[in-house]
Design an enzyme around this catalytic site. Structure first.
Site, PDB file in Angstrom:
ATOM      1  N   HIS A 179      22.055 -82.644  -8.195  1.00 49.24           N
ATOM      2  CA  HIS A 179      23.444 -82.181  -8.265  1.00 49.24           C
ATOM      3  C   HIS A 179      23.971 -82.309  -9.703  1.00 49.24           C
ATOM      4  CE1 HIS A 179      23.152 -82.967  -3.914  1.00 49.24           C
ATOM      5  NE2 HIS A 179      24.110 -82.069  -3.797  1.00 49.24           N
ATOM      6  N   ASP A 250      17.886 -74.506  -2.797  1.00 47.47           N
ATOM      7  CA  ASP A 250      19.001 -75.442  -2.705  1.00 47.47           C
ATOM      8  C   ASP A 250      20.186 -74.788  -3.410  1.00 47.47           C
ATOM      9  OD1 ASP A 250      20.411 -77.761  -2.104  1.00 47.47           O
ATOM     10  OD2 ASP A 250      18.855 -79.104  -2.871  1.00 47.47           O
TER      11      ASP A 250
END
Length: 358
Positions: A179, A250
């Site tokens: 992230h 993702d």
């Protein structure tokens, strides 16, 4: 009009559709949406939102996805059974109970119109300092993780949900969180085959419908590109797992990718590398990606034959699993929550936690 929108799953801003979101979903024939905690108030509101999304569908329903793993990754809380993390569930040493947990979870989600769960986590927690995976993994060795993967997939897919094995080729040995930065994986190709691949191979054999490609730098696969943008990584996935269904990235806004590549370039690179679908948290980014895909198709920097193959995979999945959509009848939703099965499972789990025999 092309149907390249099918290649994208996008997030939404709030608990109801905006006019712009409705227009984008309908006019661009979007493949699906992913929902988060900020899209949820309670099961009735969730079902109404899903009904309104599906009214905009083209030929087949949209994928309506969520990360609802158990433990700390539970996007929907109010009224939903709050299951333990999968590491805690695995400590009960019962694939049967993991199967039942996922059946209950699937029935609750399906009651609100969710049809795709981004789980199970197939990562092996080989690095105890890894906080991003941590107790989301079933265990710290391949044998333990493999033991529960089939139970989770069968529990979901026999109860109304498609499932997605993640995060290929294995996020469990990293210290960094994709992230925020691009994690480096120094595992050799042989170690990947002997350890990390085992749960993913099990998932493929268990007929999982999706696999998710992580944003990782795995030198043994490709020392120049992140796995989500690397043709070598998608080839590795297909060859090692014999998986021939939908591969999704993702979230493409994660800093592991977004810090180094534009939204437009990354979208085209991921599709050229071998991704079938791209995942976005923000619809503004999904719009940019789709415009870039369309431009690349026009200029032939993405081969049209490759796009057709991806669209056929997505269509096959929808045709076989989501051929029709029956609007959720909201007054009946409450019957799917607080069920005898859910209470029984949680009683068994609490008994186990207190040291009693399950």
């Amino acid at each position: 009009m092309d149907n390249y929108g099918q290649l994208i799953i996008s997030g939404l801003k709030g608990t109801s559709l905006t006019a712009e979101e409705s227009h984008f979903i309908k006019n661009e024939k979007l493949g699906g949406v992913i929902l988060f905690a900020h899209n949820f108030e309670d099961p009735a509101q969730l079902a109404e939102l899903v009904n309104n999304i599906q009214k905009l569908r083209d030929e087949y329903p949209l994928f309506i996805a969520v990360d609802q793993e158990g433990g700390r990754v539970m996007r929907f809380k109010k009224h939903f059974t709050q299951f333990p993390s999968m590491m805690d569930a695995a400590r009960m040493d019962s694939p049967k109970l993991v199967f039942e947990l996922h059946q209950i979870m699937a029935k609750e989600l399906a009651a609100c119109g969710i049809n795709l769960s981004f789980s199970p986590v197939c990562d092996i927690l080989t690095n105890p300092e890894n906080k991003v995976i941590g107790d989301r993994a079933y265990g710290s060795d391949a044998e333990t993780v493999e033991k529960y993967i089939s139970a989770a997939i069968r529990g979901l897919q026999t109860s109304g949900l498609l499932s997605c094995a993640k995060h290929f080729p294995g996020h469990g040995g990293t210290t960094q969180d994709s992230h925020f930065e691009l994690p480096l994986v120094k595992t050799s190709a042989e170690e990947l085959r002997q350890r990390e691949m085992i749960p993913f191979i099990k998932a493929s054999k268990s007929r999982v419908e999706f696999m998710m490609m992580a944003h990782l730098m795995v030198d043994a696969i490709d020392d120049k590109l992140p796995t989500s943008l690397s043709p070598k990584a998608y080839e590795f996935l297909r060859q090692e797992t014999k998986f021939n269904k939908v591969v999704i990235t993702d979230e493409m806004e994660m800093k592991a990718i977004a810090d180094k590549f534009s939204i437009e370039d990354a979208a085209v690179m991921a599709l050229n590398a071998g991704a079938d679908m791209l995942l976005y948290r923000f619809m503004e980014d999904a719009e940019k990606a789709l415009a870039a895909i369309r431009e690349a198709a026009k200029k032939r920097t993405i081969k049209k034959e490759a796009l057709i193959e991806k669209l056929q995979r997505i269509e096959r999945c929808k045709k076989e699993n989501l051929a029709t959509y029956n609007p959720i009848y909201i007054p009946k939703i409450s019957e799917s929550f607080g069920t005898t099965e859910a209470k029984k499972f949680m009683d068994q789990y609490q008994s186990f936690q207190s040291g009693k025999v399950v």
